[in-house]
Design a protein around this motif. Structure first.
Motif, PDB file in Angstrom:
ATOM      1  N   PRO A 210       9.138   0.647 -11.655  1.00 21.61           N
ATOM      2  CA  PRO A 210       7.752   0.851 -12.121  1.00 21.61           C
ATOM      3  C   PRO A 210       7.628   1.035 -13.622  1.00 21.61           C
ATOM      4  CG  PRO A 210       8.125   2.072 -10.106  1.00 21.61           C
ATOM      5  CD  PRO A 210       9.464   1.513 -10.508  1.00 21.61           C
ATOM      6  N   ARG A 221       1.462  -7.737  -7.098  1.00 18.78           N
ATOM      7  CA  ARG A 221       1.491  -6.710  -6.056  1.00 18.78           C
ATOM      8  C   ARG A 221       0.112  -6.516  -5.443  1.00 18.78           C
ATOM      9  NH1 ARG A 221       6.014  -3.427  -5.955  1.00 18.78           N
ATOM     10  NH2 ARG A 221       7.612  -4.012  -7.463  1.00 18.78           N
ATOM     11  N   ARG A 233       7.081  -0.888   1.836  1.00 23.37           N
ATOM     12  CA  ARG A 233       7.102   0.147   0.801  1.00 23.37           C
ATOM     13  C   ARG A 233       8.345   0.026  -0.082  1.00 23.37           C
ATOM     14  NH1 ARG A 233       6.941   3.243   5.068  1.00 23.37           N
ATOM     15  NH2 ARG A 233       8.694   4.504   4.321  1.00 23.37           N
ATOM     16  N   THR A 234       9.465  -0.366   0.509  1.00 26.72           N
ATOM     17  CA  THR A 234      10.709  -0.493  -0.247  1.00 26.72           C
ATOM     18  C   THR A 234      10.849  -1.893  -0.816  1.00 26.72           C
ATOM     19  OG1 THR A 234      11.863   1.222   1.008  1.00 26.72           O
ATOM     20  CG2 THR A 234      13.226  -0.432  -0.086  1.00 26.72           C
ATOM     21  N   ASP A 235      10.995  -1.983  -2.142  1.00 27.78           N
ATOM     22  CA  ASP A 235      11.311  -3.245  -2.803  1.00 27.78           C
ATOM     23  C   ASP A 235      12.820  -3.453  -2.795  1.00 27.78           C
ATOM     24  OD1 ASP A 235       8.668  -3.106  -3.517  1.00 27.78           O
ATOM     25  OD2 ASP A 235       9.021  -3.063  -5.678  1.00 27.78           O
ATOM     26  N   GLN A 271      12.171   0.169   7.905  1.00 27.73           N
ATOM     27  CA  GLN A 271      10.740  -0.110   7.878  1.00 27.73           C
ATOM     28  C   GLN A 271      10.388  -1.324   8.732  1.00 27.73           C
ATOM     29  OE1 GLN A 271       9.498  -0.128   3.704  1.00 27.73           O
ATOM     30  NE2 GLN A 271      10.796   1.667   3.361  1.00 27.73           N
ATOM     31  N   GLU A 284       2.488   1.067   7.098  1.00 29.22           N
ATOM     32  CA  GLU A 284       2.378   1.678   5.775  1.00 29.22           C
ATOM     33  C   GLU A 284       2.706   0.640   4.712  1.00 29.22           C
ATOM     34  OE1 GLU A 284       4.608   5.234   5.321  1.00 29.22           O
ATOM     35  OE2 GLU A 284       3.853   6.138   7.166  1.00 29.22           O
ATOM     36  N   THR A 285       1.812   0.504   3.736  1.00 32.45           N
ATOM     37  CA  THR A 285       2.008  -0.434   2.640  1.00 32.45           C
ATOM     38  C   THR A 285       1.828   0.305   1.317  1.00 32.45           C
ATOM     39  OG1 THR A 285      -0.328  -1.077   2.690  1.00 32.45           O
ATOM     40  CG2 THR A 285       1.203  -2.421   3.984  1.00 32.45           C
ATOM     41  N   PRO A 286       2.305  -0.260   0.222  1.00 27.00           N
ATOM     42  CA  PRO A 286       2.106   0.383  -1.078  1.00 27.00           C
ATOM     43  C   PRO A 286       0.617   0.480  -1.424  1.00 27.00           C
ATOM     44  CG  PRO A 286       3.773  -1.330  -1.211  1.00 27.00           C
ATOM     45  CD  PRO A 286       3.116  -1.486   0.114  1.00 27.00           C
ATOM     46  N   GLN A 287       0.293   1.445  -2.269  1.00 28.84           N
ATOM     47  CA  GLN A 287      -1.073   1.603  -2.720  1.00 28.84           C
ATOM     48  C   GLN A 287      -1.416   0.557  -3.770  1.00 28.84           C
ATOM     49  OE1 GLN A 287      -3.344   3.974  -1.516  1.00 28.84           O
ATOM     50  NE2 GLN A 287      -1.709   4.211   0.013  1.00 28.84           N
ATOM     51  N   ARG A 288      -2.679   0.212  -3.854  1.00 25.72           N
ATOM     52  CA  ARG A 288      -3.153  -0.681  -4.898  1.00 25.72           C
ATOM     53  C   ARG A 288      -2.952  -0.019  -6.268  1.00 25.72           C
ATOM     54  NH1 ARG A 288      -6.092  -5.144  -4.496  1.00 25.72           N
ATOM     55  NH2 ARG A 288      -7.165  -5.895  -6.359  1.00 25.72           N
ATOM     56  N   ILE A 289      -2.630  -0.828  -7.275  1.00 25.57           N
ATOM     57  CA  ILE A 289      -2.329  -0.310  -8.607  1.00 25.57           C
ATOM     58  C   ILE A 289      -3.447  -0.709  -9.566  1.00 25.57           C
ATOM     59  CG2 ILE A 289      -0.620  -0.277 -10.459  1.00 25.57           C
ATOM     60  CD1 ILE A 289       1.333  -1.473  -8.293  1.00 25.57           C
TER      61      ILE A 289
END
Length: 296
Positions: A210, A221, A233-235, A271, A284-289
């Motif tokens: 990040p 993303r 969630r994990t890259d 996952q 579960e997915t990453p949050q918007r940035i």
């Protein structure tokens, strides 16, 4: 437990499809599962990554391409007679399961692809039918697929219960992943309901930490979320140890089991397994940035 078949697919070459396939498959084996890796890409990179190349004339008769051609021509082809055992790669780990490979090479796989194309969509389920016959031998089958749109890539999607796509933080990669996501929706209709793969999500591959994100990576993303790609969630972070492992014929998840590659693929595997048990609305997915959060 019924065998679960996973295809790793994207229409953009060079996204890390093969490394994702062999490292996820090997991670499952390290976790105690009986795993079959299927190399459906004529470039045969999955075989190379697992330390096997079909070269001699005797070995060519064990190419998956030959087996597919035989089945399409009405011959009974026993996959057990042609797969290769690679359990030696995980044998040093306590509690490991087994690891096998269905290998291929370019000429026989290209001929199989041409035959599937000639026979049309009624031939697309051929690989799924063959793999289901091995159900008692394996817990998971994971398929490395061709990168381009072709009859063989359609065959790979039709064979799967679940489809993962791979996306690097680049715009062409996002487009290829989104196209794959869309293609999965049509498999059931095109196979008369025989094959109905479920899209399971996108692996973000070769990403930056990040602290090094720039506007393009953030846009990619967010674009994955907008395209309903459901990134995990994990890259899988950019790490030369992953690509360098190809030269050794040993997956990075084995060579660097206690380092970042092993941890990343282990977390990703967990996952993937969790999503298999959950309805999509619980994923579960990453949050918007927000781009305004970046320092550039």
């Amino acid at each position: 437990m019924l065998v679960k078949i996973i295809a790793v697919a994207t229409q953009k070459g060079g996204a890390g499809k093969t490394s994702s396939t062999i490292n996820l498959g090997t991670a499952l084996s390290l976790a105690g599962q009986r795993v079959l890796v299927v190399d459906l890409d004529p470039q045969a990179q999955a075989g190379t990554a697992l330390g096997l190349n079909l070269s001699s004339e005797d070995q060519l008769t064990r190419s998956l391409g030959w087996a597919i051609q035989g089945r399409l021509q009405g011959m009974r082809m026993d996959l057990e007679a042609i797969w290769f055992e690679r359990t030696e790669l995980v044998a040093g780990f306590e509690g490991a399961g087994s690891l096998h490979l269905l290998a291929c090479e370019e000429s026989t796989m290209t001929a199989a692809q041409d035959l599937i194309h000639k026979k049309g969509y009624q031939a697309t389920p051929v690989l799924r039918r063959m793999l289901l016959e091995t159900a008692g031998a394996f817990d998971f089958v994971i398929i490395d697929t061709p990168p381009a749109v072709s009859s063989m890539s359609a065959t790979a999607l039709a064979a799967a219960d679940y489809v993962l796509t791979v996306c690097m933080p680049e715009y062409p990669s996002l487009k290829g992943a989104a196209a794959t996501r869309g293609t999965v929706r049509y498999v059931k209709d095109r196979t008369g309901g025989e094959c109905a793969p479920q899209y399971l999500g996108a692996i973000v591959n070769r990403s930056n930490p990040p602290s090094r994100w720039r506007v393009q990576e953030v846009n990619i993303r967010n674009g994955m979320l907008d395209a309903d790609l459901a990134p995990f969630r994990t890259d899988i972070r950019l790490d030369n140890r992953i690509s360098d492992s190809f030269a050794f014929g040993v997956p990075a998840v084995v060579r660097f089991a206690s380092h970042a590659p092993g941890r990343m693929y282990g977390e990703l595997m967990n996952q993937v397994l969790t999503r298999m048990r959950q309805p999509k609305e619980e994923w579960e997915t990453p949050q918007r940035i927000e781009t305004g959060m970046l320092g550039v």
